[in-house]
Design a protein around this motif. Sequence first.
Motif, PDB file in Angstrom:
ATOM      1  N   CYS A 129       0.840  -1.198   0.000  1.00  0.00           N
ATOM      2  CA  CYS A 129       0.000   0.000   0.000  1.00  0.00           C
ATOM      3  C   CYS A 129       0.879   1.253   0.000  1.00  0.00           C
ATOM      4  N   TYR A 130       0.305   2.359  -0.446  1.00  0.00           N
ATOM      5  CA  TYR A 130       1.008   3.638  -0.453  1.00  0.00           C
ATOM      6  C   TYR A 130       0.934   4.264   0.941  1.00  0.00           C
ATOM      7  N   VAL A 131       2.052   4.751   1.435  1.00  0.00           N
ATOM      8  CA  VAL A 131       2.094   5.411   2.735  1.00  0.00           C
ATOM      9  C   VAL A 131       2.610   6.832   2.549  1.00  0.00           C
ATOM     10  N   ILE A 132       1.810   7.806   2.938  1.00  0.00           N
ATOM     11  CA  ILE A 132       2.187   9.216   2.860  1.00  0.00           C
ATOM     12  C   ILE A 132       2.338   9.747   4.279  1.00  0.00           C
ATOM     13  N   GLN A 133       3.456  10.413   4.562  1.00  0.00           N
ATOM     14  CA  GLN A 133       3.710  10.969   5.883  1.00  0.00           C
ATOM     15  C   GLN A 133       3.730  12.492   5.842  1.00  0.00           C
ATOM     16  N   ASN A 134       3.178  13.087   6.880  1.00  0.00           N
ATOM     17  CA  ASN A 134       3.288  14.541   7.056  1.00  0.00           C
ATOM     18  C   ASN A 134       3.343  14.830   8.553  1.00  0.00           C
ATOM     19  N   ILE A 135       4.460  14.435   9.163  1.00  0.00           N
ATOM     20  CA  ILE A 135       4.676  14.659  10.591  1.00  0.00           C
ATOM     21  C   ILE A 135       5.680  15.795  10.757  1.00  0.00           C
ATOM     22  N   HIS A 136       5.325  16.788  11.552  1.00  0.00           N
ATOM     23  CA  HIS A 136       6.186  17.959  11.717  1.00  0.00           C
ATOM     24  C   HIS A 136       6.315  18.308  13.196  1.00  0.00           C
ATOM     25  N   GLN A 137       7.098  19.319  13.504  1.00  0.00           N
ATOM     26  CA  GLN A 137       7.347  19.723  14.879  1.00  0.00           C
ATOM     27  C   GLN A 137       6.093  20.330  15.505  1.00  0.00           C
ATOM     28  N   GLN A 138       5.924  20.078  16.791  1.00  0.00           N
ATOM     29  CA  GLN A 138       4.816  20.673  17.521  1.00  0.00           C
ATOM     30  C   GLN A 138       4.917  22.193  17.493  1.00  0.00           C
ATOM     31  N   SER A 139       3.762  22.845  17.388  1.00  0.00           N
ATOM     32  CA  SER A 139       3.730  24.310  17.368  1.00  0.00           C
ATOM     33  C   SER A 139       4.383  24.891  18.607  1.00  0.00           C
ATOM     34  N   PRO A 140       5.270  25.882  18.444  1.00  0.00           N
ATOM     35  CA  PRO A 140       5.895  26.517  19.613  1.00  0.00           C
ATOM     36  C   PRO A 140       4.877  27.225  20.498  1.00  0.00           C
ATOM     37  N   ASP A 141       3.754  27.627  19.948  1.00  0.00           N
ATOM     38  CA  ASP A 141       2.709  28.264  20.742  1.00  0.00           C
ATOM     39  C   ASP A 141       2.109  27.285  21.754  1.00  0.00           C
ATOM     40  N   ILE A 142       1.977  26.003  21.320  1.00  0.00           N
ATOM     41  CA  ILE A 142       1.489  24.979  22.240  1.00  0.00           C
ATOM     42  C   ILE A 142       2.575  24.607  23.233  1.00  0.00           C
ATOM     43  N   THR A 143       3.798  24.460  22.736  1.00  0.00           N
ATOM     44  CA  THR A 143       4.917  24.050  23.591  1.00  0.00           C
ATOM     45  C   THR A 143       5.108  24.999  24.756  1.00  0.00           C
ATOM     46  N   GLN A 144       5.015  26.322  24.515  1.00  0.00           N
ATOM     47  CA  GLN A 144       5.255  27.284  25.586  1.00  0.00           C
ATOM     48  C   GLN A 144       4.169  27.221  26.651  1.00  0.00           C
ATOM     49  N   GLY A 145       2.987  26.756  26.269  1.00  0.00           N
ATOM     50  CA  GLY A 145       1.919  26.604  27.257  1.00  0.00           C
ATOM     51  C   GLY A 145       2.046  25.334  28.061  1.00  0.00           C
ATOM     52  N   VAL A 146       2.604  24.296  27.445  1.00  0.00           N
ATOM     53  CA  VAL A 146       2.731  23.000  28.107  1.00  0.00           C
ATOM     54  C   VAL A 146       3.972  22.956  28.985  1.00  0.00           C
ATOM     55  N   LEU A 147       5.099  23.430  28.470  1.00  0.00           N
ATOM     56  CA  LEU A 147       6.355  23.370  29.196  1.00  0.00           C
ATOM     57  C   LEU A 147       6.597  24.681  29.933  1.00  0.00           C
ATOM     58  N   LYS A 148       6.485  24.658  31.261  1.00  0.00           N
ATOM     59  CA  LYS A 148       6.711  25.843  32.078  1.00  0.00           C
ATOM     60  C   LYS A 148       8.178  25.930  32.492  1.00  0.00           C
ATOM     61  N   GLU A 149       8.561  27.087  32.995  1.00  0.00           N
ATOM     62  CA  GLU A 149       9.931  27.249  33.464  1.00  0.00           C
ATOM     63  C   GLU A 149      10.206  26.348  34.664  1.00  0.00           C
ATOM     64  N   SER A 150       9.191  26.105  35.488  1.00  0.00           N
ATOM     65  CA  SER A 150       9.333  25.187  36.615  1.00  0.00           C
ATOM     66  C   SER A 150       9.035  23.775  36.128  1.00  0.00           C
ATOM     67  N   THR A 151       8.836  22.870  37.078  1.00  0.00           N
ATOM     68  CA  THR A 151       8.501  21.486  36.709  1.00  0.00           C
ATOM     69  C   THR A 151       7.017  21.328  36.407  1.00  0.00           C
ATOM     70  N   GLU A 152       6.266  22.383  36.535  1.00  0.00           N
ATOM     71  CA  GLU A 152       4.837  22.322  36.266  1.00  0.00           C
ATOM     72  C   GLU A 152       4.575  22.112  34.776  1.00  0.00           C
ATOM     73  N   ILE A 153       3.486  21.424  34.468  1.00  0.00           N
ATOM     74  CA  ILE A 153       3.090  21.202  33.087  1.00  0.00           C
ATOM     75  C   ILE A 153       1.711  21.800  32.892  1.00  0.00           C
ATOM     76  N   GLY A 154       1.570  22.659  31.892  1.00  0.00           N
ATOM     77  CA  GLY A 154       0.269  23.236  31.601  1.00  0.00           C
ATOM     78  C   GLY A 154      -0.554  22.318  30.719  1.00  0.00           C
ATOM     79  N   ALA A 155      -1.866  22.508  30.737  1.00  0.00           N
ATOM     80  CA  ALA A 155      -2.738  21.731  29.867  1.00  0.00           C
ATOM     81  C   ALA A 155      -2.425  22.044  28.404  1.00  0.00           C
ATOM     82  N   GLY A 156      -2.371  21.008  27.564  1.00  0.00           N
ATOM     83  CA  GLY A 156      -2.037  21.187  26.157  1.00  0.00           C
ATOM     84  C   GLY A 156      -3.139  21.836  25.355  1.00  0.00           C
ATOM     85  N   ASP A 157      -4.342  21.897  25.901  1.00  0.00           N
ATOM     86  CA  ASP A 157      -5.464  22.524  25.205  1.00  0.00           C
ATOM     87  C   ASP A 157      -6.604  22.680  26.203  1.00  0.00           C
ATOM     88  N   GLN A 158      -7.562  23.514  25.857  1.00  0.00           N
ATOM     89  CA  GLN A 158      -8.783  23.561  26.643  1.00  0.00           C
ATOM     90  C   GLN A 158      -9.570  22.289  26.372  1.00  0.00           C
TER      91      GLN A 158
END
Length: 385
Positions: free
Chosen positions: A90-119
């Motif tokens: 079968c044909y396999v097409i991939q389109n995997i890219h880096q996570q948006s930095p806008d999401i990353t900054q909300g999830v990864l805090k400066e401390s060890t806390e993790i923010g919710a990835g979305d509402q």
Amino acid sequence: MSIYQITSESVTEGHPDKICDQISDAILDAYLTQDPFSHVAVECMISQRLLVIAGEVKSNAIVDVEKIARETLVKIGYISDEIGIDAHNCYVIQNIHQQSPDITQGVLKESTEIGAGDQGIIFGYACKETDQLMPLPITLAHQLTKKLTELRKDGILSYLLPDGKSQVTVEYTEDGHPLRVTDIIVSTQHRANISTQQLQSDLLVNLIKPVIPSSLLNEQTKILINPTGRFVTGGPKGDVGLTGRKIIVDTYGGLIPHGGGAFSGKDGTKLDRSGAYMARYAAKNIVAADLADRCQISVSYAIGIAKPVSYYINTYGTEKIPLEYLYAAVTTIFDFTPKGIIEKLELRKPIFSDTSTYGHFKNNQYPWEKINQVELLKELRKVVI
């Protein structure tokens, strides 16, 4: 006296949507195996001779996504276009890219806390209808599709093919206790040389009778096996499949609301999945501790914020202690922050592939299925009473 009926469905691992769920979770596990801190959101679409894999990933892992996808198809049993799709060609097409930095900054805090990835809004549920503390209709539906796959893979009914589904209707008494099974529907893909009569006879003996307790059946129970009479064209050849399109099959069979977010292909920072697991964990322990016979928990989140926005508990009038104490238990004993969930439920481990078929709440070995907070909750009841 019976008053209402509830119907739930399940699908086999060869159903097009479930193929996509399995590939998505296999890819997720591959990333987590190499890098437990991977952030993954991968989805698939499958159709005739074509598989599309797309998503966002932030990881140090190097994963051969196409290889994993093809191996998953082989494991399911799709090795020819005649059956549904050929894993090797079968044909396999991939389109995997880096996570948006806008999401990353909300999830990864400066401390060890993790923010919710979305509402989002998530739901968890437990009840005393089965040993798994799951609703009876979805439990029976899963048992049918799982057994159907076993009959195929074990060669007991070698003419069966991967695609299939089941549906079970249970009638309840006025006070919410299961009374009987009123309807059973099974549809399964099969080879063209098998008659409908043989298929129906074989599945009645090898599937229905071993799975459905005789105490739940009577002469009024309707059993429909391949009601259209023929199911030869199936899998991706017969229908398009998408990741996350079987969210009711994955959870409680439609008995309670669903927040809308799918599970498969998402790592533990995605509250669609991890929050729903924690809500199930809390509800199951509450019911196991006999603080309620039924318990539904709903939690909502805001993107980038660790603590939930709101909690809601519904025991349908079955609570054994005042609801304010249940709220106190849920908000203090169970940590619903992303970091708390990930650590408590061990969601950095590659444990997700097994969840992608026959429900996410079926195995007592899953961390979110363990009833290890029961003694603490029972102590709460002693204090209250």
